[in-house]
Write an enzyme that holds these catalytic residues in place. Structure first.
Site, mmCIF file in Angstrom:
data_model
loop_
_atom_site.group_PDB
_atom_site.id
_atom_site.type_symbol
_atom_site.label_atom_id
_atom_site.label_comp_id
_atom_site.label_asym_id
_atom_site.label_seq_id
_atom_site.Cartn_x
_atom_site.Cartn_y
_atom_site.Cartn_z
ATOM 1 N N ARG A 21 0.838 -1.207 0.000
ATOM 2 C CA ARG A 21 0.000 0.000 0.000
ATOM 3 C C ARG A 21 0.869 1.251 0.000
ATOM 4 O O ARG A 21 1.704 1.430 0.895
ATOM 5 C CB ARG A 21 -0.935 -0.003 1.211
ATOM 6 C CG ARG A 21 -1.865 1.201 1.266
ATOM 7 C CD ARG A 21 -2.983 0.997 2.243
ATOM 8 N NE ARG A 21 -3.849 -0.100 1.825
ATOM 9 C CZ ARG A 21 -5.007 -0.402 2.418
ATOM 10 N NH1 ARG A 21 -5.442 0.308 3.425
ATOM 11 N NH2 ARG A 21 -5.721 -1.418 1.988
ATOM 12 N N THR A 32 -0.948 7.646 -1.196
ATOM 13 C CA THR A 32 -2.253 7.479 -1.854
ATOM 14 C C THR A 32 -3.105 6.403 -1.210
ATOM 15 O O THR A 32 -4.317 6.350 -1.434
ATOM 16 C CB THR A 32 -2.057 7.113 -3.328
ATOM 17 O OG1 THR A 32 -1.461 5.794 -3.413
ATOM 18 C CG2 THR A 32 -1.154 8.117 -4.025
ATOM 19 N N ASP A 72 -5.331 -8.936 11.886
ATOM 20 C CA ASP A 72 -4.477 -8.973 10.697
ATOM 21 C C ASP A 72 -4.118 -10.431 10.400
ATOM 22 O O ASP A 72 -3.373 -11.059 11.148
ATOM 23 C CB ASP A 72 -3.206 -8.152 10.933
ATOM 24 C CG ASP A 72 -2.370 -8.014 9.669
ATOM 25 O OD1 ASP A 72 -1.870 -9.053 9.180
ATOM 26 O OD2 ASP A 72 -2.217 -6.893 9.168
ATOM 27 N N ASP A 118 -0.266 -11.243 10.064
ATOM 28 C CA ASP A 118 0.440 -11.258 11.351
ATOM 29 C C ASP A 118 0.086 -12.508 12.148
ATOM 30 O O ASP A 118 0.956 -13.113 12.789
ATOM 31 C CB ASP A 118 0.098 -10.011 12.156
ATOM 32 C CG ASP A 118 0.801 -8.773 11.630
ATOM 33 O OD1 ASP A 118 1.767 -8.920 10.855
ATOM 34 O OD2 ASP A 118 0.377 -7.653 11.980
#
Length: 209
Positions: A104, A108, A200, A203
């Site tokens: 990512r 933006t 997550d 993770d």
């Protein structure tokens, strides 16, 4: 518009409960994700076409069915998608595996492609894009776009948990791609996490933070 299939088999829902549980260890989380992926593979391959063959049993000839030459490809989105691949390969060991890596952009917040490695005959295969979470839909949309840019046209999306926002985004961007999930949750919070979700997935799969 693409269809959304919720795999609501009791075994999937039972295991999904423990996947969500914050006290589940990394070892158990990884094993449960693997098992649910195997069970979901039954659903996502339900419509594979068959052809008739004859085989000789110890008693007589038998009119049987085999998969009709349909070649499959598994495309996990790095890194969390890797946690589901082995579970699917248990049922479809002949499937080839490609990879799509995205990160990512910090400014933006849009997914940026950094790695794509696909089977040489990927255009001829029915592809299953794999990611445990369908949150905003950004990563799934980018991965599917990367495949279409390489002349792939037979694509499905498999996720454990999806947010309504992510489903809508994928359907708008890729109305020809059916979506298979184990659960559709309530909404995305301000941080882009699925609620109630499971945290997550990457993770929890790999023991990182």
């Amino acid at each position: 518009m693409s269809k959304v299939f919720v795999c609501d088999h009791p075994l999937i829902q039972h295991k999904l409960t423990y996947i969500r549980d914050a006290t589940t260890t990394t070892k158990d989380f990884r094993a449960l994700v693997d098992e649910v992926a195997t069970l979901m593979a039954y659903e996502i391959t339900r419509n594979i076409q068959l052809e008739r063959v004859e085989v000789k049993t110890p008693v007589s000839m038998a009119d049987c069915r085999v998969i009709s030459g349909r070649m499959l490809g598994l495309i996990p989105i790095l890194r969390a998608g890797l946690g589901m691949v082995d579970g699917i390969l248990k049922l479809i060991p002949a499937a080839k595996v490609g990879h799509v890596g995205l990160y990512r952009d910090p400014v933006t917040l849009q997914p940026v492609e950094y790695y794509v490695k696909l089977p040489t005959d990927v255009e001829e295969r029915e592809l299953i894009v794999i990611d445990p979470m369908l949150a905003t839909g950004g990563s799934a949309i980018a991965a599917i776009t990367a495949l279409k840019n390489r002349n792939c046209s037979q694509i499905k999306l498999m996720c454990l948990i999806a947010a309504p926002e992510g489903i809508e985004a994928v359907q708008q961007a890729h109305p020809d791609v059916d979506i298979y999930v184990a659960a559709i949750d309530d909404y995305l919070n301000d941080h882009g996490y699925i609620v109630p979700g499971l945290g997550d997935a990457g993770d929890r799969l790999f023991g990182t933070k």
